[in-house]
Design a protein around this motif. Structure first.
Motif, PDB file in Angstrom:
ATOM      1  N   PHE A 142       0.811  -1.210   0.000  1.00 51.30           N
ATOM      2  CA  PHE A 142       0.000   0.000   0.000  1.00 51.30           C
ATOM      3  C   PHE A 142       0.851   1.269   0.000  1.00 51.30           C
ATOM      4  O   PHE A 142       0.512   2.260  -0.648  1.00 51.30           O
ATOM      5  N   TYR A 143       1.965   1.263   0.738  1.00 51.27           N
ATOM      6  CA  TYR A 143       2.783   2.473   0.834  1.00 51.27           C
ATOM      7  C   TYR A 143       3.375   2.868  -0.521  1.00 51.27           C
ATOM      8  O   TYR A 143       3.700   4.032  -0.728  1.00 51.27           O
ATOM      9  N   THR A 144       3.571   1.917  -1.390  1.00 51.02           N
ATOM     10  CA  THR A 144       4.188   2.218  -2.683  1.00 51.02           C
ATOM     11  C   THR A 144       3.165   2.545  -3.761  1.00 51.02           C
ATOM     12  O   THR A 144       3.518   2.667  -4.933  1.00 51.02           O
ATOM     13  N   GLY A 145       1.920   2.684  -3.384  1.00 48.48           N
ATOM     14  CA  GLY A 145       0.872   2.891  -4.369  1.00 48.48           C
ATOM     15  C   GLY A 145       0.936   4.249  -5.052  1.00 48.48           C
ATOM     16  O   GLY A 145       1.588   5.186  -4.585  1.00 48.48           O
ATOM     17  N   THR A 146       0.249   4.344  -6.170  1.00 49.58           N
ATOM     18  CA  THR A 146       0.110   5.608  -6.885  1.00 49.58           C
ATOM     19  C   THR A 146      -1.335   6.076  -6.787  1.00 49.58           C
ATOM     20  O   THR A 146      -2.261   5.265  -6.687  1.00 49.58           O
ATOM     21  N   ASN A 147      -1.520   7.387  -6.850  1.00 46.96           N
ATOM     22  CA  ASN A 147      -2.840   7.979  -6.645  1.00 46.96           C
ATOM     23  C   ASN A 147      -3.422   8.517  -7.948  1.00 46.96           C
ATOM     24  O   ASN A 147      -2.702   9.095  -8.763  1.00 46.96           O
ATOM     25  N   ARG A 148      -4.722   8.331  -8.110  1.00 52.87           N
ATOM     26  CA  ARG A 148      -5.460   8.955  -9.213  1.00 52.87           C
ATOM     27  C   ARG A 148      -6.557   9.811  -8.596  1.00 52.87           C
ATOM     28  O   ARG A 148      -7.340   9.337  -7.764  1.00 52.87           O
ATOM     29  N   HIS A 149      -6.581  11.088  -8.982  1.00 52.28           N
ATOM     30  CA  HIS A 149      -7.510  12.041  -8.392  1.00 52.28           C
ATOM     31  C   HIS A 149      -8.685  12.319  -9.328  1.00 52.28           C
ATOM     32  O   HIS A 149      -8.495  12.638 -10.498  1.00 52.28           O
ATOM     33  N   PRO A 173     -12.816  14.266  -8.811  1.00 53.62           N
ATOM     34  CA  PRO A 173     -13.512  15.110  -7.829  1.00 53.62           C
ATOM     35  C   PRO A 173     -14.069  14.313  -6.655  1.00 53.62           C
ATOM     36  O   PRO A 173     -14.876  13.399  -6.826  1.00 53.62           O
ATOM     37  N   GLY A 174     -13.586  14.642  -5.472  1.00 45.66           N
ATOM     38  CA  GLY A 174     -14.070  14.000  -4.258  1.00 45.66           C
ATOM     39  C   GLY A 174     -13.541  12.612  -3.995  1.00 45.66           C
ATOM     40  O   GLY A 174     -13.970  11.956  -3.037  1.00 45.66           O
ATOM     41  N   THR A 175     -12.592  12.123  -4.805  1.00 43.69           N
ATOM     42  CA  THR A 175     -12.109  10.742  -4.652  1.00 43.69           C
ATOM     43  C   THR A 175     -10.610  10.669  -4.912  1.00 43.69           C
ATOM     44  O   THR A 175     -10.088  11.324  -5.809  1.00 43.69           O
ATOM     45  N   VAL A 176      -9.931   9.860  -4.117  1.00 42.36           N
ATOM     46  CA  VAL A 176      -8.546   9.479  -4.388  1.00 42.36           C
ATOM     47  C   VAL A 176      -8.516   7.969  -4.520  1.00 42.36           C
ATOM     48  O   VAL A 176      -8.923   7.249  -3.590  1.00 42.36           O
ATOM     49  N   THR A 177      -8.080   7.460  -5.651  1.00 45.06           N
ATOM     50  CA  THR A 177      -7.981   6.018  -5.880  1.00 45.06           C
ATOM     51  C   THR A 177      -6.512   5.635  -5.833  1.00 45.06           C
ATOM     52  O   THR A 177      -5.696   6.171  -6.593  1.00 45.06           O
ATOM     53  N   ARG A 178      -6.191   4.716  -4.952  1.00 43.60           N
ATOM     54  CA  ARG A 178      -4.790   4.301  -4.756  1.00 43.60           C
ATOM     55  C   ARG A 178      -4.616   2.885  -5.268  1.00 43.60           C
ATOM     56  O   ARG A 178      -5.391   1.986  -4.914  1.00 43.60           O
ATOM     57  N   THR A 179      -3.607   2.684  -6.090  1.00 49.79           N
ATOM     58  CA  THR A 179      -3.353   1.379  -6.705  1.00 49.79           C
ATOM     59  C   THR A 179      -1.959   0.904  -6.328  1.00 49.79           C
ATOM     60  O   THR A 179      -0.990   1.668  -6.391  1.00 49.79           O
ATOM     61  N   MET A 180      -1.836  -0.364  -5.946  1.00 46.90           N
ATOM     62  CA  MET A 180      -0.531  -0.922  -5.571  1.00 46.90           C
ATOM     63  C   MET A 180      -0.462  -2.372  -6.015  1.00 46.90           C
ATOM     64  O   MET A 180      -1.444  -2.942  -6.489  1.00 46.90           O
ATOM     65  N   GLU A 181       0.730  -2.982  -5.847  1.00 47.35           N
ATOM     66  CA  GLU A 181       0.880  -4.378  -6.273  1.00 47.35           C
ATOM     67  C   GLU A 181       1.871  -5.114  -5.384  1.00 47.35           C
ATOM     68  O   GLU A 181       2.690  -4.509  -4.679  1.00 47.35           O
TER      69      GLU A 181
END
Length: 367
Positions: free
Chosen positions: A128-135, A137-145
């Motif tokens: 999770f700590y190495t994830g990237t964020n996609r912004h 409106p009103g949401t942050v989606t974090r993706t990791m592997e």
């Protein structure tokens, strides 16, 4: 050729601690033939608080990517020059973990208690700590592997460090603490494969099970604890308090890069954060930075015994009450460092930073 050591500075108290590191390293390596080449990164990296001043969302993400790309390239350039170590002051976590993902980092710390030792290897290269964020409106989606290859590299390195720490070959349990129930069984499958391939029994537990075992039984002697960063980051201060007998503010630690392009480069850092509220006030605790300088001097600059020498000097200084406010003292950062360097044989000018009785304490009068 003199040893090459990198220095990367962030906002907050970074500039003050960088000066401490350079001063102490210079004293410890003063007798080294040719000295030490200290290479400073030209960029001052953001802390979380300095980024907050730039806004939020995509503006911060863009600055984070700039810091990430620059610091990664700085580490690569150091490795190309043959550097074995870099000291880094506190930097915004998102930038750091993106670099750690790209360069496959693990954080290594050892604990010594009355009933034995343990080695903690934190998996900083995935999760999770190495994830990237996609912004949006009103949401942050974090993706990791997670990956089989990275997991194998982390576990193999942990066992390698255990052999180096305990060369007699006797180790205790090898425990992996990961939230593996979220990964559809694949992490358990990988752990079984590694157990068979590496010839060691690996026990894979959920973090809450590890916590329950720690509460009930403590740490078995020579435990090798390989942990997902989500748990290890939270538990680090608890492990220090219960098994290390050490304050977080006084501790330095090492991050080791496993990527073949930079393998062997070790990043030293203080465990505490950037302390932006203390910046420029001569109040930040320098003990962890001093210890990092000693570790770099001994392990990367050909100065055997530097760690023990500094520990003895620190003990004498702190025993006389020369400490910053967080340790119960009323001395500034510079005064504590001056006292330490005086113990290491570096002349201190009485009254240069502290008058009267304080200067006497720094020089050890009456000790």
């Amino acid at each position: 050729m003199p040893p090459v050591v990198g220095l990367a500075v962030g906002h907050g108290t970074g500039a003050e601690l960088a000066e401490v590191f350079a001063r102490v390293l210079g004293v410890l390596t003063r007798d080294h033939p040719g000295g030490v080449t200290l290479v400073r990164s030209p960029r001052r990296y953001h802390s979380y608080h300095s980024l907050r001043g730039e806004g939020a969302g995509e503006q911060v993400a863009a600055l984070t990517r700039e810091d990430t790309d620059h610091y990664e390239e700085f580490c690569r350039s150091l490795a190309a020059r043959g550097a074995g170590a870099v000291f880094r002051t506190a930097v915004n976590a998102q930038s750091l973990y993106l670099v750690r993902q790209r360069l496959k980092a693990v954080k290594v710390d050892a604990f010594t208690a009355d009933d034995g030792e343990a080695l903690l290897v934190r998996d900083e290269a995935q999760g999770f700590y190495t994830g990237t964020n996609r912004h949006t409106p009103g949401t942050v989606t974090r993706t990791m592997e997670f990956s089989r290859e990275t997991t194998a590299e982390v576990v193999s390195y942990a066992l390698e460090r255990a052999r180096r720490r305990w060369p007699d070959g006797r180790t205790g349990p090898v425990v992996m603490a990961y939230k593996f129930h979220l990964l559809d069984g694949v992490l358990g499958e990988w752990a079984e494969e590694l157990s068979a391939r590496l010839g060691v029994e690996i026990q894979l537990f959920q973090p809450d099970t590890v916590n329950r075992n720690l509460i009930t039984h403590g740490l078995a002697d020579r435990t090798v604890l390989i942990a997902g960063n989500e748990w290890a980051d939270i538990m680090h201060v608890v492990l220090l308090d219960r098994f290390g007998g050490e304050r977080q503010e006084n501790r330095c630690t090492e991050n080791v890069y496993l990527h073949p392009d930079v393998r062997g480069l070790t990043e030293y850092q203080t465990v505490h954060g950037s302390a932006d509220d203390l910046a420029g006030r001569d109040l930040v605790n320098p003990v962890a930075t001093v210890r990092a300088a000693a570790a770099v001097a001994e392990h990367h600059a050909g100065c055997p015994g530097a760690v023990q020498e500094v520990e003895r000097a620190l003990a004498r200084v702190l025993d006389r009450g020369v400490a910053t406010a967080d340790l119960g003292g009323n001395y500034g950062t510079c005064a504590v460092v001056d006292a330490l360097l005086a113990q290491l044989g570096e002349p201190v000018v009485p009254g240069a930073r502290e008058p009267g009785a304080v200067a006497a304490a720094l020089l050890g009068e009456g000790a």
